[in-house]
Design a protein around this motif. Structure first.
Motif, PDB file in Angstrom:
ATOM      1  N   ARG A  53       0.827  -1.214   0.000  1.00 51.56           N
ATOM      2  CA  ARG A  53       0.000   0.000   0.000  1.00 51.56           C
ATOM      3  C   ARG A  53       0.859   1.262   0.000  1.00 51.56           C
ATOM      4  N   LEU A  58      -1.149   4.466  -1.320  1.00 52.98           N
ATOM      5  CA  LEU A  58      -2.374   4.498  -0.516  1.00 52.98           C
ATOM      6  C   LEU A  58      -2.067   4.817   0.941  1.00 52.98           C
ATOM      7  N   VAL A  90      -2.489  -2.704  -9.830  1.00 51.90           N
ATOM      8  CA  VAL A  90      -2.487  -3.316  -8.505  1.00 51.90           C
ATOM      9  C   VAL A  90      -3.537  -4.414  -8.426  1.00 51.90           C
ATOM     10  N   PHE A  92      -5.373  -6.304  -5.587  1.00 54.23           N
ATOM     11  CA  PHE A  92      -5.567  -6.285  -4.139  1.00 54.23           C
ATOM     12  C   PHE A  92      -5.741  -7.698  -3.603  1.00 54.23           C
ATOM     13  N   SER A  94      -7.927  -8.700  -1.632  1.00 50.33           N
ATOM     14  CA  SER A  94      -9.345  -9.059  -1.703  1.00 50.33           C
ATOM     15  C   SER A  94      -9.909  -8.843  -3.102  1.00 50.33           C
ATOM     16  N   ALA A  96     -10.917  -6.489  -4.592  1.00 52.69           N
ATOM     17  CA  ALA A  96     -11.496  -5.143  -4.567  1.00 52.69           C
ATOM     18  C   ALA A  96     -12.180  -4.773  -5.878  1.00 52.69           C
ATOM     19  N   LEU A  97     -12.960  -5.702  -6.437  1.00 55.94           N
ATOM     20  CA  LEU A  97     -13.761  -5.369  -7.615  1.00 55.94           C
ATOM     21  C   LEU A  97     -14.922  -4.499  -7.189  1.00 55.94           C
ATOM     22  N   LEU A  98     -15.409  -3.653  -8.096  1.00 56.80           N
ATOM     23  CA  LEU A  98     -16.574  -2.839  -7.761  1.00 56.80           C
ATOM     24  C   LEU A  98     -17.810  -3.738  -7.811  1.00 56.80           C
ATOM     25  N   GLY A  99     -18.465  -3.857  -6.667  1.00 55.71           N
ATOM     26  CA  GLY A  99     -19.569  -4.795  -6.542  1.00 55.71           C
ATOM     27  C   GLY A  99     -20.773  -4.452  -7.389  1.00 55.71           C
ATOM     28  N   LEU A 101     -20.686  -3.368 -10.504  1.00 58.38           N
ATOM     29  CA  LEU A 101     -20.430  -3.495 -11.942  1.00 58.38           C
ATOM     30  C   LEU A 101     -20.207  -4.960 -12.314  1.00 58.38           C
ATOM     31  N   LEU A 109     -13.399  -0.545 -16.858  1.00 63.83           N
ATOM     32  CA  LEU A 109     -13.583   0.739 -16.165  1.00 63.83           C
ATOM     33  C   LEU A 109     -12.404   1.712 -16.287  1.00 63.83           C
ATOM     34  N   PRO A 110     -11.163   1.257 -16.009  1.00 65.11           N
ATOM     35  CA  PRO A 110     -10.053   2.223 -16.119  1.00 65.11           C
ATOM     36  C   PRO A 110      -9.935   2.806 -17.524  1.00 65.11           C
ATOM     37  N   ARG A 158      -8.099  -6.605 -14.584  1.00 69.19           N
ATOM     38  CA  ARG A 158      -8.316  -5.168 -14.450  1.00 69.19           C
ATOM     39  C   ARG A 158      -6.988  -4.440 -14.244  1.00 69.19           C
TER      40      ARG A 158
END
Ligand SMILES: Nc1ncnc2c1ncn2[C@@H]1O[C@H](COP(=O)(O)OP(=O)(O)OP(=O)(O)O)[C@@H](O)[C@H]1O
Ligand SMILES: [Mg+2]
Lengths: 265, 265
Positions: A53, A58, A90, A92, A94, A96-99, A101, A109-110, A158
């Motif tokens: 991070r 971050l 990156v 992650f 977890s 960290a996908l957008l729930g 979408l 997305l990017p 991603r």
């Protein structure tokens, strides 16, 4: 761990960080040359994710710096930080996908947010990345409908979709079966070989580290206690490394992390 | 002592939330000028905040208009002033109850949903993921919501005004025995266009409060599902409080000095 003549892609210098009043990083030094893959190993809770991070900006270090291609990401903010990050992908821990979408929307997305048009082109690139992680056919699934390992692979897709020069993976193979795990490892190696991507790979999996790493570094009690090429690392005489590599429960590391925490807390 | 502490902490927390909301608003405002590429997401939010809260706003406004007309009617009957019930109901709805009740309903219904959606993203590291992808979370998450709310809430307010007046009219007709013509004439005579505009203006102010408090609480969420719950609850409570306080401020700073003619009520 550095290519001669080239500046490091990632350089962490004497990083210190306390979280919740407890020192987690206590002087981490790490250099990753352009086009090199370095695995950071260490036991659970030793601060690997915290290190990652910092590398993507971050977290800001209490002391020390992180240079990305020579630019200080730990001091950057606003547009400068965004510009540095455009070259970093990156994964992650977890995923960290957008729930909200779908899988395809997540991967595209990017591209879409950074102005790739027409949208069909962004989707085509995203589909290609999903193929690379062997997830064709899942484009319209929601993240909640995927297994942990599948989410992780979408996270990889991603992360690579904008072809960054630097990739950070937080446990890319955890939760994957050996075959799929091997696919991801091959992908990491491929990105290095074909696109000269520099990678920081966090893992507990020594087998994975031996397979892909140009260098392995061990994080223990807030410092890099050993680093070197895989063969040298495997042969290290450091008792902490020996215990980790051999996967024994007794040794210098048993409860060492917790003890260290108490000592310093 | 404990009670005082709690009250003090809550007040401080509400003030802090307002401060963070103001900072967010400043950041969002820069993108509001040209909310490029966000039209789809604005419409999505418009649907969530506008369309879905119509039934709840309708019921709230209907019964409030009915009870205002009933109570005012019973009070004015003693002074033989039943002929003004329509106007008083209209003024009360348009200037006060329409905007305030709509805002409080929206604060719970939509603001709570916003806070929990963003808080969930925060605790799932989705906000971090947006940041490392160089996607400004304020532009991606706050701007479409703010845009949808500043349009949606004033429109909902007018809708609430109309439903409330209709409810008052029905009570006037069936309970108080006021002839339709008299109720409507009084409405026409006493109610002015500026009453409706003033209500919409308040709706605009409240919509900004609701969005900013909800987003500030969402972004500040920490610590798993309980954190999401806490952020949601605080968002609803604080925005309702701020709506009521702002309502009085708007009355004393805008209505009294600039819009009141000292002729009515
Ligand atoms: N936000 C936080 N507040 C307080 N302490 C934290 C926070 N985040 C991490 N820590 C602490 O920092 C330490 C390192 O956490 P980190 O997530 O970096 O470990 P890790 O090496 O990635 O572990 P794992 O292999 O299990 O993922 C842990 O002891 C954790 O308790
Ligand atoms: Mg971790």
């Amino acid at each position: 761990m550095e290519n001669a003549g080239q500046g490091p892609a990632i350089e962490a210098i004497n990083l210190h960080k306390s979280l919740g009043g407890r020192p987690v990083l206590r002087g981490v030094d790490l250099r990753i040359g352009a086009g090199r893959t370095v695995c950071v190993v260490g036991c659970s809770g030793c601060g690997k994710t915290t290190l990652l991070r910092h590398v993507c900006g971050l977290l800001k270090p209490d002391a020390g710096r992180v240079l990305i291609g020579g630019r200080d990401i730990s001091a950057a903010s606003g547009d400068e930080l965004a510009a540095i990050r455009r070259n970093i992908g990156v994964l992650f821990q977890s995923a960290a996908l957008l729930g909200s979408l779908t899988v395809l929307e997540n991967v595209a997305l990017p591209l879409i947010e950074h102005g790739v048009r027409p949208l069909a082109k962004a989707r085509e690139i995203a589909r290609e990345c999903l193929r690379m992680v062997r997830l064709e056919g899942y484009e319209s699934y929601m993240p909640s409908e995927l297994s942990g390992g599948m989410r992780k692979r979408v996270g990889v897709a991603r992360a690579i979709v904008e072809r960054p020069g630097i990739m950070l993976y937080d446990e890319p193979t955890s939760g994957l079966d050996p075959v799929t795990g091997a696919t991801i490892l091959e992908l990491i190696r491929d990105l290095r070989d074909r696109m000269n991507v520099a990678s920081l790979v966090i893992t507990h999996d020594m087998e994975a580290a031996y397979r892909i790493a140009d260098g392995i570094a061990m994080l223990h009690e807030g410092r890099i206690v050993e680093s070197g090429p895989p063969d040298a690392f495997r042969a290290s005489a450091n008792p902490v490394v020996r215990q980790f590599v051999e996967g024994r429960s007794e040794g210098p590391m048993s409860g060492a992390h917790a003890a260290g925490a108490r000592r310093d807390g | 002592m404990g009670l005082l502490d709690d009250v003090g902490r809550t007040m401080l927390d509400a003030v802090e939330t307002s401060g963070r909301g103001a900072i967010l608003l400043a950041r969002a405002a820069r993108h509001m000028v040209r909310p490029r590429g966000t039209f789809g997401r604005i419409m999505e939010q418009e649907f969530v905040c506008g369309v879905c809260s119509i039934p709840v706003v309708a019921i709230t406004a209907l019964f409030s208009g009915m009870v205002i007309s009933g109570q005012v009617g019973l009070a004015l009957r003693q002074f033989d002033a039943l002929s003004t019930v329509g106007g008083v109901t209209g003024i009360t709805m348009c200037r006060e109850l329409g905007p305030v009740l709509t805002a409080v309903v929206v604060a719970g219904f939509v603001g709570g949903g916003m806070a929990s959606a963003i808080a969930t993203m925060k605790v799932n590291e989705e906000i971090d993921a947006l940041e490392v992808m160089s996607i400004d979370p304020v532009r991606y998450l706050v701007v479409p919501r703010l845009a949808a709310m500043v349009v949606g809430v004033p429109l909902l307010t007018v809708f609430a005004d109309a439903v409330g007046i209709w409810g008052g009219w029905m009570v006037g007709r069936y309970t108080l025995g006021i002839p339709d013509a008299e109720f409507l004439r009084s409405c026409r005579e006493m109610l002015m266009v500026k009453d409706v505009w003033f209500g919409m203006f308040k709706g605009l102010v409240f919509s900004i409060i609701i969005t900013m408090v909800a987003c500030a609480q969402g972004f500040a969420a920490e610590g798993g599902p309980e954190g999401v719950g806490r952020a949601t609850m605080k968002s609803v409570v604080y925005s309702s409080l701020l709506i009521l306080i702002a309502n009085y401020l708007v009355f004393s700073l805008v209505w009294r000095p600039f819009l009141d003619e000292g002729v009515r009520m």
